[in-house]
Design a protein around this motif. Structure first.
Motif, PDB file in Angstrom:
ATOM      1  N   SER A 186       0.772  -1.119  -0.033  1.00  0.00           N
ATOM      2  CA  SER A 186       0.025   0.129   0.173  1.00  0.00           C
ATOM      3  C   SER A 186       0.802   1.208  -0.216  1.00  0.00           C
ATOM      4  CB  SER A 186      -0.895   0.006   1.369  1.00  0.00           C
ATOM      5  OG  SER A 186      -1.470   1.393   1.412  1.00  0.00           O
ATOM      6  N   LYS A 187       0.402   2.325  -0.823  1.00  0.00           N
ATOM      7  CA  LYS A 187       1.200   3.713  -0.691  1.00  0.00           C
ATOM      8  C   LYS A 187       1.192   4.223   0.548  1.00  0.00           C
ATOM      9  CE  LYS A 187      -2.825   6.004  -2.645  1.00  0.00           C
ATOM     10  NZ  LYS A 187      -3.267   6.643  -3.923  1.00  0.00           N
ATOM     11  N   TYR A 188       0.088   3.867   1.532  1.00  0.00           N
ATOM     12  CA  TYR A 188      -0.042   4.655   2.655  1.00  0.00           C
ATOM     13  C   TYR A 188       0.813   3.878   3.659  1.00  0.00           C
ATOM     14  CZ  TYR A 188      -4.261   6.053   0.326  1.00  0.00           C
ATOM     15  OH  TYR A 188      -5.016   6.673  -0.516  1.00  0.00           O
ATOM     16  N   SER A 189       1.646   2.898   3.306  1.00  0.00           N
ATOM     17  CA  SER A 189       2.787   2.367   4.204  1.00  0.00           C
ATOM     18  C   SER A 189       4.139   2.538   3.741  1.00  0.00           C
ATOM     19  CB  SER A 189       2.358   0.839   4.405  1.00  0.00           C
ATOM     20  OG  SER A 189       1.204   0.443   4.989  1.00  0.00           O
ATOM     21  N   TYR A 190       4.206   3.282   2.408  1.00  0.00           N
ATOM     22  CA  TYR A 190       5.575   3.342   1.873  1.00  0.00           C
ATOM     23  C   TYR A 190       6.110   4.654   2.460  1.00  0.00           C
ATOM     24  CZ  TYR A 190       9.133   3.845  -1.557  1.00  0.00           C
ATOM     25  OH  TYR A 190      10.334   3.968  -2.149  1.00  0.00           O
ATOM     26  N   VAL A 191       7.530   4.304   3.035  1.00  0.00           N
ATOM     27  CA  VAL A 191       8.549   5.451   3.250  1.00  0.00           C
ATOM     28  C   VAL A 191       9.630   5.476   2.599  1.00  0.00           C
ATOM     29  CG1 VAL A 191       9.737   6.222   5.380  1.00  0.00           C
ATOM     30  CG2 VAL A 191       7.595   5.214   5.890  1.00  0.00           C
ATOM     31  N   GLU A 192       9.859   6.485   1.996  1.00  0.00           N
ATOM     32  CA  GLU A 192      11.215   6.798   0.992  1.00  0.00           C
ATOM     33  C   GLU A 192      12.208   6.478   1.799  1.00  0.00           C
ATOM     34  OE1 GLU A 192      12.852   9.956  -2.192  1.00  0.00           O
ATOM     35  OE2 GLU A 192      10.973  10.295  -1.005  1.00  0.00           O
ATOM     36  N   GLY A 193      13.472   5.614   1.090  1.00  0.00           N
ATOM     37  CA  GLY A 193      14.440   5.583   1.742  1.00  0.00           C
ATOM     38  C   GLY A 193      14.665   4.269   2.489  1.00  0.00           C
ATOM     39  N   VAL A 194      13.588   3.667   2.931  1.00  0.00           N
ATOM     40  CA  VAL A 194      13.502   2.433   3.640  1.00  0.00           C
ATOM     41  C   VAL A 194      14.345   1.292   3.032  1.00  0.00           C
ATOM     42  CG1 VAL A 194      12.307   0.864   4.762  1.00  0.00           C
ATOM     43  CG2 VAL A 194      11.690   2.993   5.419  1.00  0.00           C
ATOM     44  N   THR A 216       1.189   1.617  -7.689  1.00  0.00           N
ATOM     45  CA  THR A 216       2.232   2.191  -8.625  1.00  0.00           C
ATOM     46  C   THR A 216       3.425   2.691  -7.887  1.00  0.00           C
ATOM     47  OG1 THR A 216       0.391   1.884 -10.259  1.00  0.00           O
ATOM     48  CG2 THR A 216       2.605   3.289 -10.696  1.00  0.00           C
ATOM     49  N   GLU A 217       2.916   3.737  -7.134  1.00  0.00           N
ATOM     50  CA  GLU A 217       3.800   4.689  -6.384  1.00  0.00           C
ATOM     51  C   GLU A 217       4.824   4.055  -5.674  1.00  0.00           C
ATOM     52  OE1 GLU A 217      -0.205   6.821  -5.969  1.00  0.00           O
ATOM     53  OE2 GLU A 217       0.543   4.770  -6.271  1.00  0.00           O
ATOM     54  N   VAL A 218       4.474   2.893  -4.936  1.00  0.00           N
ATOM     55  CA  VAL A 218       5.437   1.787  -4.427  1.00  0.00           C
ATOM     56  C   VAL A 218       6.378   1.229  -5.251  1.00  0.00           C
ATOM     57  CG1 VAL A 218       5.454  -0.145  -2.694  1.00  0.00           C
ATOM     58  CG2 VAL A 218       3.822   1.598  -2.332  1.00  0.00           C
ATOM     59  N   LEU A 219       5.788   0.798  -6.386  1.00  0.00           N
ATOM     60  CA  LEU A 219       6.628   0.065  -7.217  1.00  0.00           C
ATOM     61  C   LEU A 219       7.514   1.027  -8.002  1.00  0.00           C
ATOM     62  CD1 LEU A 219       4.135  -2.445  -9.174  1.00  0.00           C
ATOM     63  CD2 LEU A 219       5.766  -2.982  -7.215  1.00  0.00           C
ATOM     64  N   GLN A 220       7.286   2.192  -8.186  1.00  0.00           N
ATOM     65  CA  GLN A 220       8.123   3.278  -8.662  1.00  0.00           C
ATOM     66  C   GLN A 220       9.243   3.523  -7.670  1.00  0.00           C
ATOM     67  OE1 GLN A 220       5.403   6.353  -9.755  1.00  0.00           O
ATOM     68  NE2 GLN A 220       5.061   5.490 -11.872  1.00  0.00           N
ATOM     69  N   LEU A 222      10.162   1.746  -5.327  1.00  0.00           N
ATOM     70  CA  LEU A 222      11.066   0.675  -5.176  1.00  0.00           C
ATOM     71  C   LEU A 222      12.395   0.347  -6.165  1.00  0.00           C
ATOM     72  CD1 LEU A 222       8.960  -2.369  -3.987  1.00  0.00           C
ATOM     73  CD2 LEU A 222      10.730  -1.215  -2.396  1.00  0.00           C
ATOM     74  N   ALA A 223      11.917   0.801  -7.536  1.00  0.00           N
ATOM     75  CA  ALA A 223      12.710   0.657  -8.683  1.00  0.00           C
ATOM     76  C   ALA A 223      13.776   1.682  -8.494  1.00  0.00           C
ATOM     77  CB  ALA A 223      11.970   0.939  -9.800  1.00  0.00           C
ATOM     78  N   GLN A 224      13.346   3.011  -7.931  1.00  0.00           N
ATOM     79  CA  GLN A 224      14.385   4.063  -7.866  1.00  0.00           C
ATOM     80  C   GLN A 224      15.360   3.634  -6.664  1.00  0.00           C
ATOM     81  OE1 GLN A 224      11.734   7.592  -6.757  1.00  0.00           O
ATOM     82  NE2 GLN A 224      11.157   7.539  -9.185  1.00  0.00           N
ATOM     83  N   GLU A 225      15.073   3.005  -5.771  1.00  0.00           N
ATOM     84  CA  GLU A 225      15.861   2.616  -4.647  1.00  0.00           C
ATOM     85  C   GLU A 225      16.765   1.483  -4.971  1.00  0.00           C
ATOM     86  OE1 GLU A 225      14.507   2.656  -0.578  1.00  0.00           O
ATOM     87  OE2 GLU A 225      12.599   3.736  -1.156  1.00  0.00           O
ATOM     88  N   GLY A 226      16.428   0.792  -6.241  1.00  0.00           N
ATOM     89  CA  GLY A 226      17.326  -0.421  -6.437  1.00  0.00           C
ATOM     90  C   GLY A 226      17.102  -1.520  -5.954  1.00  0.00           C
ATOM     91  N   THR A 227      15.755  -1.824  -5.324  1.00  0.00           N
ATOM     92  CA  THR A 227      15.282  -2.940  -4.886  1.00  0.00           C
ATOM     93  C   THR A 227      14.608  -3.767  -5.547  1.00  0.00           C
ATOM     94  OG1 THR A 227      14.994  -1.536  -2.648  1.00  0.00           O
ATOM     95  CG2 THR A 227      14.076  -3.801  -2.437  1.00  0.00           C
ATOM     96  N   LYS A 228      14.840  -5.128  -5.690  1.00  0.00           N
ATOM     97  CA  LYS A 228      14.378  -6.181  -6.602  1.00  0.00           C
ATOM     98  C   LYS A 228      12.881  -6.548  -5.935  1.00  0.00           C
ATOM     99  CE  LYS A 228      14.689 -10.502  -8.840  1.00  0.00           C
ATOM    100  NZ  LYS A 228      15.643 -11.447  -9.230  1.00  0.00           N
ATOM    101  N   VAL A 229      12.138  -6.441  -6.655  1.00  0.00           N
ATOM    102  CA  VAL A 229      10.516  -6.730  -6.258  1.00  0.00           C
ATOM    103  C   VAL A 229      10.120  -8.321  -6.494  1.00  0.00           C
ATOM    104  CG1 VAL A 229       8.038  -6.164  -6.313  1.00  0.00           C
ATOM    105  CG2 VAL A 229       9.856  -4.692  -6.443  1.00  0.00           C
ATOM    106  N   LEU A 230       9.769  -8.965  -5.396  1.00  0.00           N
ATOM    107  CA  LEU A 230       9.225 -10.423  -5.404  1.00  0.00           C
ATOM    108  C   LEU A 230       7.640 -10.175  -4.943  1.00  0.00           C
ATOM    109  CD1 LEU A 230      12.255 -12.007  -3.405  1.00  0.00           C
ATOM    110  CD2 LEU A 230      11.796 -11.708  -5.989  1.00  0.00           C
ATOM    111  N   ARG A 231       6.890 -10.853  -5.801  1.00  0.00           N
ATOM    112  CA  ARG A 231       5.353 -10.750  -5.370  1.00  0.00           C
ATOM    113  C   ARG A 231       4.936 -12.051  -5.664  1.00  0.00           C
ATOM    114  NH1 ARG A 231       3.257  -5.981  -9.496  1.00  0.00           N
ATOM    115  NH2 ARG A 231       1.328  -7.197  -9.066  1.00  0.00           N
ATOM    116  N   THR A 232       4.020 -12.337  -4.413  1.00  0.00           N
ATOM    117  CA  THR A 232       3.285 -13.634  -4.307  1.00  0.00           C
ATOM    118  C   THR A 232       2.172 -13.631  -5.610  1.00  0.00           C
ATOM    119  OG1 THR A 232       1.796 -12.993  -2.733  1.00  0.00           O
ATOM    120  CG2 THR A 232       3.449 -14.069  -2.086  1.00  0.00           C
ATOM    121  N   ASP A 233       1.611 -12.580  -6.024  1.00  0.00           N
ATOM    122  CA  ASP A 233       0.420 -12.621  -6.922  1.00  0.00           C
ATOM    123  C   ASP A 233       0.981 -12.972  -8.308  1.00  0.00           C
ATOM    124  OD1 ASP A 233       1.840 -10.214  -6.976  1.00  0.00           O
ATOM    125  OD2 ASP A 233       0.106  -9.324  -8.092  1.00  0.00           O
ATOM    126  N   GLU A 234       2.392 -12.884  -8.462  1.00  0.00           N
ATOM    127  CA  GLU A 234       3.041 -12.951  -9.829  1.00  0.00           C
ATOM    128  C   GLU A 234       3.781 -14.348  -9.750  1.00  0.00           C
ATOM    129  OE1 GLU A 234       3.733  -8.689 -11.575  1.00  0.00           O
ATOM    130  OE2 GLU A 234       5.187  -9.543 -10.724  1.00  0.00           O
TER     131      GLU A 234
END
Length: 243
Positions: A186-194, A216-220, A222-234
């Motif tokens: 959720s975007k309401y739980s996202y903190v930049e830099g973490v 979308t804001e969260v995925l963007q 994470l991409a900017q922070e260079g963090t690889k995303v793993l998703r159970t829905d995918e």
């Protein structure tokens, strides 16, 4: 071994090592009978007949429905639960009170975890990071139990459904191999830099869920922070194995 089960829109995470087995949350808002259909089959396939500790981060149904289902089966379930762990500062509501009553009726030990408390052995440990005695949570999501996993080869942070205020209050400085994103991305739980402190960001969510998780804001971010995303829905269940 850490297995983040595909429970749809919810959380269900199994930790195993040297004969000890833990579960962090167990529920879903879109998979009926997540306990009987997702959690129990996985445990039995791994030869797990006993959960030494079950950690309940908070009382939302998508985190407890499967656990409650297993406990209500009583002798019919093939999975024994020894101890259930809550935050000492958990946000009390009707759902949590009902779950606690089910646990006590089953004769299962309840432990209340405070900041700095550690459960584990020489294989891995789980340390309570949040909430603290001083933190004033505005709702049950903000009061989610945050747990830091540590072994000789892997470090991971579990965040329940913490909101952005709670995540920021933890003031994360340590590097983690993986952080499970709070509240299913959720975007309401996202903190930049973490997530610059993590190699992987793991999101447990249901396919095409009605909340639009992960946002979308969260995925963007994470991409900017260079963090690889793993998703159970995918990806389905996501498994980490120690050496």
């Amino acid at each position: 071994k850490i297995t983040v089960l595909d429970v749809g829109q919810g959380d269900g995470i199994v930790l195993s090592g040297k004969g000890k087995n833990y579960l962090i949350d167990g529920g879903s808002s879109d998979v009926k009978q997540a306990g009987a259909q997702r959690i129990e089959p996985y445990l039995l396939s791994e030869g797990i007949g006993c959960l030494d500790y079950v950690f309940v981060t908070h009382g939302d149904e998508d985190h407890i429905s499967g656990l409650k289902e297993l406990l209500l089966q009583g002798k019919l379930t093939q999975i024994k639960v020894r101890t259930v762990v809550f935050s000492a500062y958990v946000f009390q509501d009707a759902a949590l009170a009902e779950l606690e009553a089910v646990i006590r009726a089953a004769g299962i030990t309840i432990v209340w975890m405070r900041e700095g408390d550690v459960i584990g052995d020489d294989t891995f440990t789980l340390t309570c990071l949040h909430p603290t005695a001083e933190y004033r949570a505005k709702d049950k999501n903000a009061a989610s139990l945050a747990l830091a996993y540590h072994s000789d080869t892997f470090d991971m942070l579990f965040t329940g459904d913490m909101d952005a205020d709670a995540v920021a209050d933890m003031d994360i400085q340590q590097d983690y191999d993986c952080i499970k994103l709070p509240h299913h991305g959720s975007k309401y739980s996202y903190v930049e830099g973490v997530y610059a402190h993590a190699d992987y960001g793991l999101i447990s969510c249901g396919y095409n869920n009605r909340y639009g998780h992960p946002h979308t804001e969260v995925l963007q971010g994470l991409a900017q922070e260079g963090t690889k995303v793993l998703r159970t829905d995918e990806m389905g269940a996501v498994v980490f194995r120690g050496r």
